[in-house]
Scaffold this motif. Structure first.
Motif, PDB file in Angstrom:
ATOM      1  N   CYS A  16       0.842  -1.202   0.000  1.00  0.00           N
ATOM      2  CA  CYS A  16       0.000   0.000   0.000  1.00  0.00           C
ATOM      3  C   CYS A  16       0.878   1.254   0.000  1.00  0.00           C
ATOM      4  O   CYS A  16       0.619   2.208  -0.740  1.00  0.00           O
ATOM      5  CB  CYS A  16      -0.911  -0.008   1.220  1.00  0.00           C
ATOM      6  N   PRO A  50      -1.531 -12.236  -4.834  1.00  0.00           N
ATOM      7  CA  PRO A  50      -2.326 -11.353  -5.704  1.00  0.00           C
ATOM      8  C   PRO A  50      -3.770 -11.206  -5.237  1.00  0.00           C
ATOM      9  O   PRO A  50      -4.348 -10.119  -5.325  1.00  0.00           O
ATOM     10  CB  PRO A  50      -2.240 -12.038  -7.074  1.00  0.00           C
ATOM     11  N   ASN A  51      -4.347 -12.304  -4.740  1.00  0.00           N
ATOM     12  CA  ASN A  51      -5.724 -12.232  -4.250  1.00  0.00           C
ATOM     13  C   ASN A  51      -5.828 -11.344  -3.015  1.00  0.00           C
ATOM     14  O   ASN A  51      -6.785 -10.571  -2.868  1.00  0.00           O
ATOM     15  CB  ASN A  51      -6.247 -13.636  -3.934  1.00  0.00           C
ATOM     16  N   ILE A  53      -3.883  -8.849  -2.232  1.00  0.00           N
ATOM     17  CA  ILE A  53      -3.674  -7.460  -2.645  1.00  0.00           C
ATOM     18  C   ILE A  53      -4.957  -6.886  -3.240  1.00  0.00           C
ATOM     19  O   ILE A  53      -5.377  -5.782  -2.911  1.00  0.00           O
ATOM     20  CB  ILE A  53      -2.509  -7.369  -3.651  1.00  0.00           C
ATOM     21  N   THR A  54      -5.584  -7.657  -4.112  1.00  0.00           N
ATOM     22  CA  THR A  54      -6.811  -7.189  -4.762  1.00  0.00           C
ATOM     23  C   THR A  54      -7.956  -7.071  -3.769  1.00  0.00           C
ATOM     24  O   THR A  54      -8.714  -6.093  -3.782  1.00  0.00           O
ATOM     25  CB  THR A  54      -7.210  -8.137  -5.898  1.00  0.00           C
ATOM     26  N   ASP A  55      -8.082  -8.046  -2.864  1.00  0.00           N
ATOM     27  CA  ASP A  55      -9.191  -8.053  -1.915  1.00  0.00           C
ATOM     28  C   ASP A  55      -9.086  -6.925  -0.898  1.00  0.00           C
ATOM     29  O   ASP A  55     -10.102  -6.356  -0.476  1.00  0.00           O
ATOM     30  CB  ASP A  55      -9.258  -9.401  -1.185  1.00  0.00           C
ATOM     31  N   GLY A  58      -7.839  -3.357  -3.680  1.00  0.00           N
ATOM     32  CA  GLY A  58      -8.460  -3.106  -4.969  1.00  0.00           C
ATOM     33  C   GLY A  58      -7.480  -2.744  -6.068  1.00  0.00           C
ATOM     34  O   GLY A  58      -7.853  -2.100  -7.049  1.00  0.00           O
ATOM     35  N   ILE A  59      -6.224  -3.148  -5.917  1.00  0.00           N
ATOM     36  CA  ILE A  59      -5.230  -2.879  -6.952  1.00  0.00           C
ATOM     37  C   ILE A  59      -4.620  -4.197  -7.413  1.00  0.00           C
ATOM     38  O   ILE A  59      -4.852  -5.256  -6.813  1.00  0.00           O
ATOM     39  CB  ILE A  59      -4.113  -1.938  -6.447  1.00  0.00           C
ATOM     40  N   ILE A  60      -3.839  -4.116  -8.463  1.00  0.00           N
ATOM     41  CA  ILE A  60      -3.173  -5.300  -9.008  1.00  0.00           C
ATOM     42  C   ILE A  60      -1.667  -5.074  -8.980  1.00  0.00           C
ATOM     43  O   ILE A  60      -1.172  -4.025  -9.400  1.00  0.00           O
ATOM     44  CB  ILE A  60      -3.630  -5.572 -10.454  1.00  0.00           C
ATOM     45  N   TYR A  81       0.307   4.491  -7.963  1.00  0.00           N
ATOM     46  CA  TYR A  81      -1.075   4.713  -8.384  1.00  0.00           C
ATOM     47  C   TYR A  81      -1.413   6.196  -8.322  1.00  0.00           C
ATOM     48  O   TYR A  81      -0.994   6.900  -7.389  1.00  0.00           O
ATOM     49  CB  TYR A  81      -2.033   3.914  -7.504  1.00  0.00           C
TER      50      TYR A  81
END
Length: 271
Positions: A16, A50-51, A53-55, A58-60, A81
């Protein structure tokens, strides 16, 4: 760049922080010097990280499986970002080896910056042009014409048009905070402390002899403050030319006004 021997969910805060700063890379399965030591669960983490991070954000981020001989390790690449990214409701910023949480006014400034706004450019949906003080608007018109900033034709328009021409109305039709500060009858309703306090001190900083407070629209506060300072606080040298009394102050009024305006602008820009 960070090197870690194993994965911990706490590193999500770092991801983050990288996203909110300038991006970064984390290697999982390396020692503190960057030497590959490998991890046993690389393929499992290749799917889980990756899951996560996304969960949570909300980024990849790019998570790559790398090899050195028979050793497997991971590379996590985080891009910068344009919008501020939060992790479980909190905002982090990573600079060098330091990771810190963004809070308070720094967080507000960062959020506004990502929206392309400044603090005084925030729209106020509950404020309308009819709420603005007519005397303050008229004072602005008189001063603008007197100083040649605007023509009589330019100020002889409806208040809503004038506010729009002054860029005090945003793209959605709302007045912004700058309009409220300048023209609203009681800006303290919206921003606590948006008034000027004057103090006269004696022989020490703790020796407050007397003080005054100036409230109302900022455009009126300036004139009231200048008048108050020069009639109550500032001493003048008195001279006479025949029967005419000449007062010479330490500062010319125009110079003092400029100092006062700079102080107000710097206070607003510090938010």
């Amino acid at each position: 760049m960070e090197w870690k021997e194993s994965w911990q969910d706490e590193y999500l805060k770092w991801i983050c922080g990288y996203a909110n700063a300038y991006g970064g890379t984390i290697y999982i399965g390396t020692d503190d010097d960057g030497n590959v030591v490998g991890i046993d669960n690389a393929r499992d983490l290749l799917e889980r990280i990756p899951n996560k991070i996304t969960d949570t954000m909300g980024i990849i981020a790019d998570v790559n499986l790398l090899y050195k001989g028979e050793l497997e390790y991971l590379q996590i690449i985080v891009d910068k970002y344009p919008s501020l990214i939060s992790f479980r409701g909190k905002y982090y910023y990573r600079s060098g080896s330091t990771m810190r949480e963004i809070t308070g006014k720094e967080l507000e400034r960062a959020l506004l910056k990502t929206q392309g706004r400044t603090w005084d450019g925030v729209p106020l949906p509950k404020l309308s042009v009819s709420d603005l003080k007519q005397d303050a608007i008229q004072l602005f018109k008189d001063k603008a014409v007197k100083r040649g900033r605007l023509t009589k034709e330019e100020v002889s328009v409806e208040d809503a048009i004038l506010m729009d021409n002054l860029h005090l109305i945003d793209e959605d039709g709302y007045l912004i905070r700058a309009a409220m500060l300048a023209f609203y009858k009681d800006p303290e309703k919206w921003v606590t402390g948006s008034y000027i306090k004057i103090g006269y001190f004696g022989k020490s900083d703790s020796d407050l002899v007397y003080q005054d407070e100036v409230h109302g629209p900022l455009i009126e506060q300036v004139d009231k403050t200048v008048d108050l300072v020069y009639t109550k606080y500032m001493k003048a040298l008195i001279d006479y030319e025949g029967v005419q009394r000449i007062e010479q102050f330490m500062f010319h009024k125009d110079a003092f006004r400029e100092i006062l305006l700079n102080a107000i602008v710097h206070m607003i820009s510090s938010y």
